[in-house]
Design an enzyme around this catalytic site. Structure first.
Site, PDB file in Angstrom:
ATOM      1  N   HIS A  82      17.104 -38.118  -9.118  1.00 18.10           N
ATOM      2  CA  HIS A  82      16.360 -36.906  -8.746  1.00 18.10           C
ATOM      3  C   HIS A  82      17.285 -35.732  -8.475  1.00 18.10           C
ATOM      4  O   HIS A  82      16.816 -34.635  -8.173  1.00 18.10           O
ATOM      5  CB  HIS A  82      15.488 -37.174  -7.522  1.00 18.10           C
ATOM      6  CG  HIS A  82      16.180 -37.063  -6.189  1.00 18.10           C
ATOM      7  ND1 HIS A  82      17.341 -37.734  -5.885  1.00 18.10           N
ATOM      8  CD2 HIS A  82      15.856 -36.356  -5.072  1.00 18.10           C
ATOM      9  CE1 HIS A  82      17.698 -37.445  -4.635  1.00 18.10           C
ATOM     10  NE2 HIS A  82      16.823 -36.615  -4.126  1.00 18.10           N
ATOM     11  N   GLY A 134      22.755 -36.126  -5.367  1.00 19.03           N
ATOM     12  CA  GLY A 134      22.923 -37.099  -4.291  1.00 19.03           C
ATOM     13  C   GLY A 134      24.066 -36.713  -3.365  1.00 19.03           C
ATOM     14  O   GLY A 134      25.138 -36.296  -3.810  1.00 19.03           O
ATOM     15  N   SER A 167      22.041 -27.699 -13.327  1.00 22.19           N
ATOM     16  CA  SER A 167      20.854 -28.542 -13.242  1.00 22.19           C
ATOM     17  C   SER A 167      20.390 -28.846 -14.659  1.00 22.19           C
ATOM     18  O   SER A 167      20.807 -28.179 -15.616  1.00 22.19           O
ATOM     19  CB  SER A 167      19.742 -27.834 -12.454  1.00 22.19           C
ATOM     20  OG  SER A 167      20.133 -27.600 -11.115  1.00 22.19           O
ATOM     21  N   ILE A 199      14.424 -22.298  -4.071  1.00 19.87           N
ATOM     22  CA  ILE A 199      13.875 -21.614  -5.244  1.00 19.87           C
ATOM     23  C   ILE A 199      15.058 -20.969  -5.956  1.00 19.87           C
ATOM     24  O   ILE A 199      15.870 -20.292  -5.315  1.00 19.87           O
ATOM     25  CB  ILE A 199      12.846 -20.535  -4.858  1.00 19.87           C
ATOM     26  CG1 ILE A 199      11.718 -21.131  -4.014  1.00 19.87           C
ATOM     27  CG2 ILE A 199      12.280 -19.859  -6.114  1.00 19.87           C
ATOM     28  CD1 ILE A 199      10.766 -20.086  -3.446  1.00 19.87           C
TER      29      ILE A 199
END
Length: 411
Positions: free
Chosen positions: A340, A343, A323, A176
């Site tokens: 996603h 990696g 991000s 989070i």
């Protein structure tokens, strides 16, 4: 690589069947390539396998792979963290409204959302609810009927927590974060999946698929590629169970986000705030029924996000890197997908051996987060550079927001 076009490289399996890879400028280890060639050799792959720039060797199947199939599914290609994914929401807070010390903010989130795993996952596990909040039991009521249907036919799946894990973070790379964007807006973002129940579903059907391969005398180059053919005993059960687990995972993220927001509002650490944009909630380990190149098919994304034109997605970096909130471009060659995350470039064990606490503290300077030996395997240098990953998929997504974390809670 066999050949390259402007946006992706093309490799092939032993029979010359294509695998399209968005890996220009990023590491791509040989073990992952071997896994992908074995996967591409399955007889029910539709067109080709697409590979995202965060690709790396995975347990069972390659992380960062997009696998379209007709007439069968491969449970290990989804894996055991079914429905794992991201959720993020922008708040009305501004960066200059954050306190100088963010320790209290981190503590408020940690107190509100069970995380980690203790007591070997037993009754004293701090990563599970002892008494689930009313919001969580109400959410579970919407999932309970489907779960009962699964367990009735597959009772082994029912041997473990489900409600007690709903609205909890888990371990490993789940997190989070409180982040600041390019215009000093403050976001809350988190990463988690279907927890223990998803693991049980995935593990159970992977084993059933392997048993079916033996029963049908099907020999595979990798036992983890065991599949469930459409029309066989376990196919429909798996498709239903994996869909249910994906719903559980999405609900899990929504509940954690709500808990974290309410905890921050009540913490006394921040001024009053509201949420200013709709949350982006996306899976990156899942199966979806889709239509590509003239055929209805199942698309399995293991470490990949759907990125149809206009789709909003989240691509997180490591716990010390940027991000991205992205918008899909609908690239057909990639089956409308993107990466996603960054990696991994090395295994967890390799990271623990290579990096020191001093390395980790330096890499996460300016981030309020754990800086102890138990998170060394998540240190930023264990991951690919997120800038290179984003550059390799410029034809898959466009960046809408760039986020940098200032608080990171790990399991």
């Amino acid at each position: 690589m066999d050949r390259m076009n402007a946006n992706y490289e093309v490799m092939s399996d032993e029979a010359g069947r294509p695998i399209k890879t968005w890996t220009v400028g990023v590491p791509f280890e040989d073990e992952a390539k071997k896994q992908l060639r074995n996967l591409r050799g399955l007889p029910f792959i539709h067109k080709w396998v697409a590979v995202m720039p965060d690709v790396h060797r995975g347990y069972g199947a390659t992380v960062g792979s997009v696998v379209p199939t007709v007439g069968a599914v491969v449970p290990a290609a989804v894996g055991v963290d079914i429905g794992c994914g991201m959720i993020a929401v922008r708040t009305t807070l501004r960066a200059d409204q954050l306190p100088d010390s963010l320790r209290g903010v981190r503590s408020a989130i940690e107190a509100a959302v069970p995380h980690g795993r203790t007591d070997n996952g037993g009754r004293n596990d701090r990563g599970a609810w002892k008494d689930s909040p009313a919001t969580h039991t109400s959410a579970w009521a919407r999932l309970a009927e489907g779960y009962a249907r699964i367990v009735e036919k597959h009772p082994r799946i029912g041997r473990g927590p489900e409600l007690a894990h709903l609205g909890t973070l888990g371990t490993g790379n789940h997190f989070i974060e409180l982040c600041v964007d390019e215009s000093d807006g403050v976001w809350l973002m988190l990463h988690s999946g279907s927890r223990g129940v998803g693991n049980r579903i995935g593990s159970h059907f992977i084993e059933l698929a392997k048993q079916d391969m033996e029963r049908f005398f099907i020999h595979l180059p990798d036992a983890d590629l065991a599949y469930l053919p459409e029309g066989t005993e376990h196919f429909d059960d798996y498709v239903f169970a994996v869909s249910w687990a994906q719903d559980y995972a999405a609900m899990n993220r929504e509940l954690m986000l709500h808990s974290a927001v309410e905890a921050l509002k009540a913490s006394g650490e921040l001024p009053a705030f509201e949420l200013s944009e709709s949350a982006v909630n996306c899976h990156h380990n899942y199966i979806s029924r889709e239509h590509h190149f003239g055929k209805n098919c199942f698309v399995t994304r293991k470490g990949a996000v759907r990125a149809r034109e206009g789709d909003m997605g989240i691509i997180p970096g490591s716990m010390g890197a940027r991000s991205y909130i992205v918008r899909g471009k609908g690239n057909a060659d990639a089956f409308h997908s993107c990466s996603h995350g960054a990696g991994r470039v090395m295994s967890r064990e390799a990271a623990k051996k290579r990096f020191t606490l001093e390395d980790h503290a330096k890499a996460t300077a300016g981030v309020e987060c754990r800086k102890d030996v138990d998170v060394i395997d998540e240190t930023p240098a264990a991951y690919k550079p997120i800038d290179a990953v984003m550059a390799a998929q410029a034809d898959l997504v466009e960046v809408v927001h760039t986020l940098k974390q200032v608080v990171c809670v790990k399991g």
